[in-house]
Design a protein around this motif. Structure first.
Motif, PDB file in Angstrom:
ATOM      1  N   UNK A 112       0.811  -1.221   0.000  1.00  0.00           N
ATOM      2  CA  UNK A 112       0.000   0.000   0.000  1.00  0.00           C
ATOM      3  C   UNK A 112       0.841   1.266   0.000  1.00  0.00           C
ATOM      4  N   UNK A 113       2.160   1.127   0.065  1.00  0.00           N
ATOM      5  CA  UNK A 113       3.029   2.302   0.070  1.00  0.00           C
ATOM      6  C   UNK A 113       3.010   2.980  -1.300  1.00  0.00           C
ATOM      7  N   UNK A 114       3.155   4.291  -1.337  1.00  0.00           N
ATOM      8  CA  UNK A 114       3.220   4.988  -2.626  1.00  0.00           C
ATOM      9  C   UNK A 114       4.451   4.530  -3.409  1.00  0.00           C
ATOM     10  N   UNK A 115       4.454   4.708  -4.716  1.00  0.00           N
ATOM     11  CA  UNK A 115       5.610   4.295  -5.522  1.00  0.00           C
ATOM     12  C   UNK A 115       6.888   4.993  -5.058  1.00  0.00           C
ATOM     13  N   UNK A 116       7.954   4.210  -4.916  1.00  0.00           N
ATOM     14  CA  UNK A 116       9.233   4.757  -4.490  1.00  0.00           C
ATOM     15  C   UNK A 116       9.411   4.836  -2.987  1.00  0.00           C
ATOM     16  N   UNK A 117       8.450   4.343  -2.216  1.00  0.00           N
ATOM     17  CA  UNK A 117       8.508   4.396  -0.755  1.00  0.00           C
ATOM     18  C   UNK A 117       8.375   2.999  -0.159  1.00  0.00           C
ATOM     19  N   UNK A 118       8.982   2.794   1.000  1.00  0.00           N
ATOM     20  CA  UNK A 118       8.814   1.579   1.796  1.00  0.00           C
ATOM     21  C   UNK A 118       8.546   2.015   3.228  1.00  0.00           C
ATOM     22  N   UNK A 119       8.034   1.089   4.040  1.00  0.00           N
ATOM     23  CA  UNK A 119       7.696   1.405   5.429  1.00  0.00           C
ATOM     24  C   UNK A 119       8.969   1.649   6.236  1.00  0.00           C
ATOM     25  N   UNK A 120       8.915   2.647   7.083  1.00  0.00           N
ATOM     26  CA  UNK A 120      10.038   3.000   7.938  1.00  0.00           C
ATOM     27  C   UNK A 120      10.058   2.061   9.140  1.00  0.00           C
ATOM     28  N   UNK A 121      11.159   1.346   9.310  1.00  0.00           N
ATOM     29  CA  UNK A 121      11.304   0.448  10.454  1.00  0.00           C
ATOM     30  C   UNK A 121      12.296   1.060  11.420  1.00  0.00           C
ATOM     31  N   UNK A 122      11.815   1.414  12.609  1.00  0.00           N
ATOM     32  CA  UNK A 122      12.698   1.984  13.611  1.00  0.00           C
ATOM     33  C   UNK A 122      13.617   0.926  14.200  1.00  0.00           C
ATOM     34  N   UNK A 123      13.056  -0.222  14.487  1.00  0.00           N
ATOM     35  CA  UNK A 123      13.869  -1.294  15.057  1.00  0.00           C
ATOM     36  C   UNK A 123      14.264  -2.258  13.947  1.00  0.00           C
ATOM     37  N   UNK A 124      15.527  -2.516  13.832  1.00  0.00           N
ATOM     38  CA  UNK A 124      16.032  -3.413  12.798  1.00  0.00           C
ATOM     39  C   UNK A 124      16.252  -4.808  13.374  1.00  0.00           C
ATOM     40  N   UNK A 125      15.409  -5.236  14.312  1.00  0.00           N
ATOM     41  CA  UNK A 125      15.556  -6.530  14.975  1.00  0.00           C
ATOM     42  C   UNK A 125      14.837  -7.636  14.223  1.00  0.00           C
ATOM     43  N   UNK A 126      14.969  -7.656  12.928  1.00  0.00           N
ATOM     44  CA  UNK A 126      14.350  -8.695  12.121  1.00  0.00           C
ATOM     45  C   UNK A 126      15.340  -9.838  12.034  1.00  0.00           C
ATOM     46  N   UNK A 127      14.867 -11.052  12.266  1.00  0.00           N
ATOM     47  CA  UNK A 127      15.772 -12.192  12.260  1.00  0.00           C
ATOM     48  C   UNK A 127      16.327 -12.416  10.859  1.00  0.00           C
ATOM     49  N   UNK A 128      17.629 -12.647  10.799  1.00  0.00           N
ATOM     50  CA  UNK A 128      18.269 -12.911   9.520  1.00  0.00           C
ATOM     51  C   UNK A 128      18.652 -14.377   9.465  1.00  0.00           C
TER      52      UNK A 128
END
Length: 154
Positions: A112-128
């Protein structure tokens, strides 16, 4: 320091002597995401936000559901006033695509983000995913020609 700077300095100096000076709000830009479908919704939101003290301009992009308020305002007060119109409002959650290190990781990519945009994630604690290094794997070095204790069957 020009003439206007000098005059501002003296006026601040005179105002601070003996009088308690009220702290000035900083000039800032507040971006909100507010769902608007028609001209009536747009007008209602614009009138409500324009009525806040310190607001210099209100810009609305209905296609992106984005409202930009500039002036001497606080973000919390602008958000509260926007919610008082009955619309669902939140601080603009998107950042430009090129500012994010991994724009397609879980949580950042939003359809649903406008073209050229992504959601801002404050915490980068996503499992890799874990990466196995070949120089640490015992099975790779077990059959190596460089290992003198390698398999003696060969």
């Amino acid at each position: 320091m020009g003439v206007s700077g000098t005059l501002e300095y003296f006026s601040d100096l005179m105002a601070s002597s003996g009088h308690s000076k009220k702290k000035k709000k900083q000039f800032q830009t507040v971006e909100l995401k507010i769902k608007m479908d028609c001209d009536g919704c747009e007008r209602k939101v614009k009138n409500a936000l324009s009525s806040l003290s310190g607001v210099k301009s209100v810009e609305i992009n209905r296609k992106q559901h984005k409202v930009t308020v500039t002036g001497y305002v606080e973000a919390s007060k602008v958000l509260k006033k926007a919610k008082s119109t009955g619309k669902k409002a939140e601080i603009w959650p998107y950042v430009p695509y090129n500012l994010v290190a991994q724009p397609y990781m879980v949580g950042a990519y939003d359809k649903r983000a406008p073209p050229g945009y992504v959601r801002n994630l404050d915490n980068q604690n996503v499992s890799t995913a874990t990466v196995t290094r070949y120089d640490q794997d015992p099975y790779v070095s077990m059959f190596s020609d460089d290992n003198p204790n390698a398999c003696s069957i060969m």
